[in-house]
Write a protein that holds these residues in place. Sequence first.
Motif, short mmCIF file in Angstrom:
data_model
loop_
_atom_site.label_atom_id
_atom_site.label_comp_id
_atom_site.label_asym_id
_atom_site.label_seq_id
_atom_site.Cartn_x
_atom_site.Cartn_y
_atom_site.Cartn_z
N ALA A 177 -10.81 3.26 -6.60
CA ALA A 177 -9.41 3.62 -6.82
C ALA A 177 -8.54 2.51 -6.23
O ALA A 177 -8.92 1.87 -5.25
CB ALA A 177 -9.08 4.96 -6.14
N VAL A 178 -7.41 2.28 -6.85
CA VAL A 178 -6.49 1.23 -6.36
C VAL A 178 -5.15 1.87 -6.02
O VAL A 178 -4.63 2.70 -6.77
CB VAL A 178 -6.31 0.12 -7.42
CG1 VAL A 178 -5.16 -0.81 -7.04
CG2 VAL A 178 -7.60 -0.67 -7.58
N ILE A 179 -4.62 1.49 -4.86
CA ILE A 179 -3.30 1.95 -4.45
C ILE A 179 -2.37 0.74 -4.33
O ILE A 179 -2.76 -0.30 -3.80
CB ILE A 179 -3.37 2.71 -3.10
CG1 ILE A 179 -1.98 3.23 -2.71
CG2 ILE A 179 -3.99 1.88 -2.01
CD1 ILE A 179 -1.99 4.16 -1.50
N ASP A 180 -1.18 0.89 -4.85
CA ASP A 180 -0.15 -0.14 -4.69
C ASP A 180 0.84 0.37 -3.65
O ASP A 180 1.52 1.37 -3.88
CB ASP A 180 0.55 -0.42 -6.02
CG ASP A 180 1.35 -1.73 -5.98
OD1 ASP A 180 1.84 -2.09 -4.88
OD2 ASP A 180 1.49 -2.37 -7.04
N LEU A 181 0.90 -0.29 -2.50
CA LEU A 181 1.74 0.17 -1.40
C LEU A 181 3.22 -0.03 -1.67
O LEU A 181 4.07 0.69 -1.14
CB LEU A 181 1.34 -0.55 -0.10
CG LEU A 181 -0.13 -0.41 0.32
CD1 LEU A 181 -0.39 -1.25 1.56
CD2 LEU A 181 -0.48 1.06 0.58
N ASN A 182 3.53 -1.00 -2.51
CA ASN A 182 4.93 -1.31 -2.78
C ASN A 182 5.05 -1.93 -4.17
O ASN A 182 5.17 -3.16 -4.32
CB ASN A 182 5.46 -2.28 -1.71
CG ASN A 182 6.95 -2.49 -1.78
OD1 ASN A 182 7.61 -2.11 -2.76
ND2 ASN A 182 7.51 -3.12 -0.76
N PRO A 183 4.97 -1.09 -5.21
CA PRO A 183 4.96 -1.61 -6.58
C PRO A 183 6.16 -2.49 -6.93
O PRO A 183 6.03 -3.46 -7.70
CB PRO A 183 4.96 -0.34 -7.44
CG PRO A 183 4.38 0.72 -6.54
CD PRO A 183 4.85 0.37 -5.17
N SER A 184 7.34 -2.19 -6.37
CA SER A 184 8.54 -2.97 -6.71
C SER A 184 8.65 -4.25 -5.90
O SER A 184 9.39 -5.17 -6.27
CB SER A 184 9.79 -2.12 -6.47
OG SER A 184 9.97 -1.85 -5.09
N GLY A 185 7.96 -4.33 -4.79
CA GLY A 185 8.04 -5.51 -3.94
C GLY A 185 9.30 -5.58 -3.10
O GLY A 185 9.55 -6.59 -2.42
N ALA A 186 10.09 -4.50 -3.09
CA ALA A 186 11.34 -4.48 -2.31
C ALA A 186 11.03 -4.20 -0.84
O ALA A 186 9.88 -3.93 -0.46
CB ALA A 186 12.27 -3.41 -2.87
N ASN A 187 12.05 -4.31 0.00
CA ASN A 187 11.87 -4.01 1.41
C ASN A 187 11.46 -2.54 1.57
O ASN A 187 12.05 -1.64 0.98
CB ASN A 187 13.16 -4.27 2.18
CG ASN A 187 13.44 -5.76 2.31
OD1 ASN A 187 12.51 -6.56 2.33
ND2 ASN A 187 14.71 -6.14 2.36
N GLY A 188 10.47 -2.31 2.38
CA GLY A 188 9.98 -0.95 2.58
C GLY A 188 9.78 -0.65 4.05
O GLY A 188 10.22 -1.39 4.94
N LEU A 189 9.07 0.43 4.33
CA LEU A 189 8.79 0.85 5.70
C LEU A 189 7.82 -0.14 6.36
O LEU A 189 6.80 -0.51 5.78
CB LEU A 189 8.18 2.25 5.69
CG LEU A 189 9.05 3.34 5.04
CD1 LEU A 189 8.27 4.65 4.96
CD2 LEU A 189 10.33 3.54 5.83
N THR A 190 8.17 -0.53 7.57
CA THR A 190 7.34 -1.52 8.27
C THR A 190 6.52 -0.91 9.40
O THR A 190 5.69 -1.61 10.00
CB THR A 190 8.23 -2.64 8.84
OG1 THR A 190 9.19 -2.05 9.73
CG2 THR A 190 8.94 -3.38 7.72
#
Length: 245
Positions: A177-190
Amino acid sequence: MSTLRNRTTVLAAATTAVLALALTACDGDDSGTKSASPASGNSAAASSPETPKDTSAANTDTAKGSGTTGGSTTGGSGTAGGSGTAGGDTSDSYAYKHPCKSGDLSVRVYPREGSATQQVIEVNNVGANSCGLSYFPRVSLGAANASDHSSDIQPTVPGGLGGAPAYPVKPKTAAIAVIDLNPSGANGLTWINEMNVLADDDHMPNAETQNFELGPDVKVLDPKLGLYRSTVAEAVSSMKQAGTS
């Protein structure tokens, strides 16, 4: 005087006859012994080649016996599969009726090559038989040192699921299975630095969840998770369907 000579002559003749008989008997014994020796020797020579054959046969039987015992012992772990030498039951129908156990699985998480935001979840079946998993792993994202994980982030998954009762995994193969942690590539939770994975949410207790450290520069925003598939490419394609029905 004549009578005495006659008696002497008779005795001499008798003695001669006895000696002759004795010599004949001795010659007969010697002849018998000599003829018996070659026969005995030939008999030994004839049986001699058979001796290794008999020994070999005995050793073969012994080896077969120990092999059978070893086979039974080795096959014990695959008894449930009913296929012994084949290493177990590898059919999908068997997997549908037998959920995977944690002891028969090896779980890995690693970055997908060529992507800065995607992670591969690889669940390997190291058991002897096929087994069934839920359609996708249960995944949550949070802080490793958090005492309360109620605020952990869970990814969206594809909708409209149905079909087979489980995802079958054959021995020595993997469900991916593959998960994309940030599909949009925008700033997210750090603050997220850990991924928690339960290989089968349908049959495994929470205690069997495994934790995997994420890199220090991870930024999580609207993560998406795909279904189990047999290859990374197929898993990526499934992931892109997350959030859709």
